[in-house]
Design a protein around this motif. Structure first.
Motif, PDB file in Angstrom:
ATOM      1  N   MET A   1     -43.056 -36.921   9.613  1.00 58.34           N
ATOM      2  CA  MET A   1     -42.716 -36.288   8.221  1.00 58.34           C
ATOM      3  C   MET A   1     -43.018 -37.226   7.084  1.00 58.34           C
ATOM      4  O   MET A   1     -42.369 -38.289   7.235  1.00 58.34           O
ATOM      5  CB  MET A   1     -41.170 -35.816   8.100  1.00 58.34           C
ATOM      6  CG  MET A   1     -40.794 -35.296   6.842  1.00 58.34           C
ATOM      7  SD  MET A   1     -39.352 -34.222   7.065  1.00 58.34           S
ATOM      8  CE  MET A   1     -38.113 -35.369   7.478  1.00 58.34           C
ATOM      9  N   THR A   5     -42.964 -34.121   1.972  1.00 52.42           N
ATOM     10  CA  THR A   5     -42.220 -32.906   2.683  1.00 52.42           C
ATOM     11  C   THR A   5     -40.684 -33.305   2.577  1.00 52.42           C
ATOM     12  O   THR A   5     -40.136 -32.398   2.383  1.00 52.42           O
ATOM     13  CB  THR A   5     -42.737 -33.148   4.053  1.00 52.42           C
ATOM     14  OG1 THR A   5     -44.086 -33.081   4.311  1.00 52.42           O
ATOM     15  CG2 THR A   5     -42.070 -31.976   5.218  1.00 52.42           C
ATOM     16  N   GLY A  62     -41.207 -26.385   5.062  1.00 49.05           N
ATOM     17  CA  GLY A  62     -41.201 -26.030   6.532  1.00 49.05           C
ATOM     18  C   GLY A  62     -42.550 -25.793   7.155  1.00 49.05           C
ATOM     19  O   GLY A  62     -42.791 -26.178   8.177  1.00 49.05           O
ATOM     20  N   GLN A  63     -43.446 -25.290   6.225  1.00 53.46           N
ATOM     21  CA  GLN A  63     -44.648 -25.141   6.706  1.00 53.46           C
ATOM     22  C   GLN A  63     -45.612 -26.434   7.040  1.00 53.46           C
ATOM     23  O   GLN A  63     -46.304 -26.668   7.897  1.00 53.46           O
ATOM     24  CB  GLN A  63     -45.830 -24.576   5.591  1.00 53.46           C
ATOM     25  CG  GLN A  63     -47.135 -24.070   5.858  1.00 53.46           C
ATOM     26  CD  GLN A  63     -47.991 -23.478   4.847  1.00 53.46           C
ATOM     27  OE1 GLN A  63     -47.231 -23.450   3.772  1.00 53.46           O
ATOM     28  NE2 GLN A  63     -48.966 -22.945   5.206  1.00 53.46           N
ATOM     29  N   SER A  64     -45.363 -27.540   6.090  1.00 51.50           N
ATOM     30  CA  SER A  64     -46.048 -28.663   6.487  1.00 51.50           C
ATOM     31  C   SER A  64     -45.198 -29.340   7.545  1.00 51.50           C
ATOM     32  O   SER A  64     -45.703 -30.459   8.077  1.00 51.50           O
ATOM     33  CB  SER A  64     -45.873 -29.647   5.020  1.00 51.50           C
ATOM     34  OG  SER A  64     -44.731 -29.887   4.686  1.00 51.50           O
ATOM     35  N   LEU A  65     -44.063 -29.167   7.667  1.00 47.86           N
ATOM     36  CA  LEU A  65     -43.208 -29.846   8.714  1.00 47.86           C
ATOM     37  C   LEU A  65     -43.649 -29.457  10.135  1.00 47.86           C
ATOM     38  O   LEU A  65     -43.631 -30.085  11.031  1.00 47.86           O
ATOM     39  CB  LEU A  65     -41.755 -29.495   8.627  1.00 47.86           C
ATOM     40  CG  LEU A  65     -40.517 -30.236   9.516  1.00 47.86           C
ATOM     41  CD1 LEU A  65     -40.654 -31.809   9.393  1.00 47.86           C
ATOM     42  CD2 LEU A  65     -39.262 -29.538   9.413  1.00 47.86           C
ATOM     43  N   LEU A  66     -44.014 -28.001  10.059  1.00 49.39           N
ATOM     44  CA  LEU A  66     -44.392 -27.409  11.359  1.00 49.39           C
ATOM     45  C   LEU A  66     -45.891 -27.650  11.552  1.00 49.39           C
ATOM     46  O   LEU A  66     -46.441 -27.367  12.544  1.00 49.39           O
ATOM     47  CB  LEU A  66     -44.299 -25.948  11.448  1.00 49.39           C
ATOM     48  CG  LEU A  66     -42.691 -25.534  11.425  1.00 49.39           C
ATOM     49  CD1 LEU A  66     -42.341 -23.922  11.313  1.00 49.39           C
ATOM     50  CD2 LEU A  66     -41.965 -26.124  12.639  1.00 49.39           C
ATOM     51  N   GLY A  67     -46.544 -28.323  10.745  1.00 52.10           N
ATOM     52  CA  GLY A  67     -48.112 -28.853  10.896  1.00 52.10           C
ATOM     53  C   GLY A  67     -49.203 -27.636  10.240  1.00 52.10           C
ATOM     54  O   GLY A  67     -50.075 -27.797  10.911  1.00 52.10           O
ATOM     55  N   GLY A  68     -48.543 -26.917   9.579  1.00 53.26           N
ATOM     56  CA  GLY A  68     -49.384 -25.743   9.149  1.00 53.26           C
ATOM     57  C   GLY A  68     -50.366 -26.221   7.873  1.00 53.26           C
ATOM     58  O   GLY A  68     -50.480 -27.208   7.177  1.00 53.26           O
TER      59      GLY A  68
END
Length: 68
Positions: A1, A5, A62-68
């Motif tokens: 992270m 983020t 959340g999107q960048s945290l989940l790798g999207g």
């Protein structure tokens, strides 16, 4: 992270807390006993904009945290 983020997530949580406070203030205003004491805070627009900011910031974080 990375730093951006975590910054988005922190800002999203702060915006969600502001939205909760504004919602409670608006609810308190609608249920007041003395209808002549209206107050000066625009709770509805504060709630709307802070909820919008919270949803966007937490969604992007959340999107960048989940790798999207």
């Amino acid at each position: 992270m990375n730093d951006s983020t975590s910054l988005m997530m922190i800002a999203g949580v702060v915006a969600a807390i502001v939205a909760l406070v504004a919602w409670l203030g608006d609810r308190r205003r609608m249920r007041r006993r003395d209808m002549d004491r209206v107050g000066f805070m625009p709770w509805t627009p504060i709630f709307f904009w802070s909820l919008l900011a919270a949803v966007l910031l937490l969604g992007l974080g959340g999107q960048s945290l989940l790798g999207g």
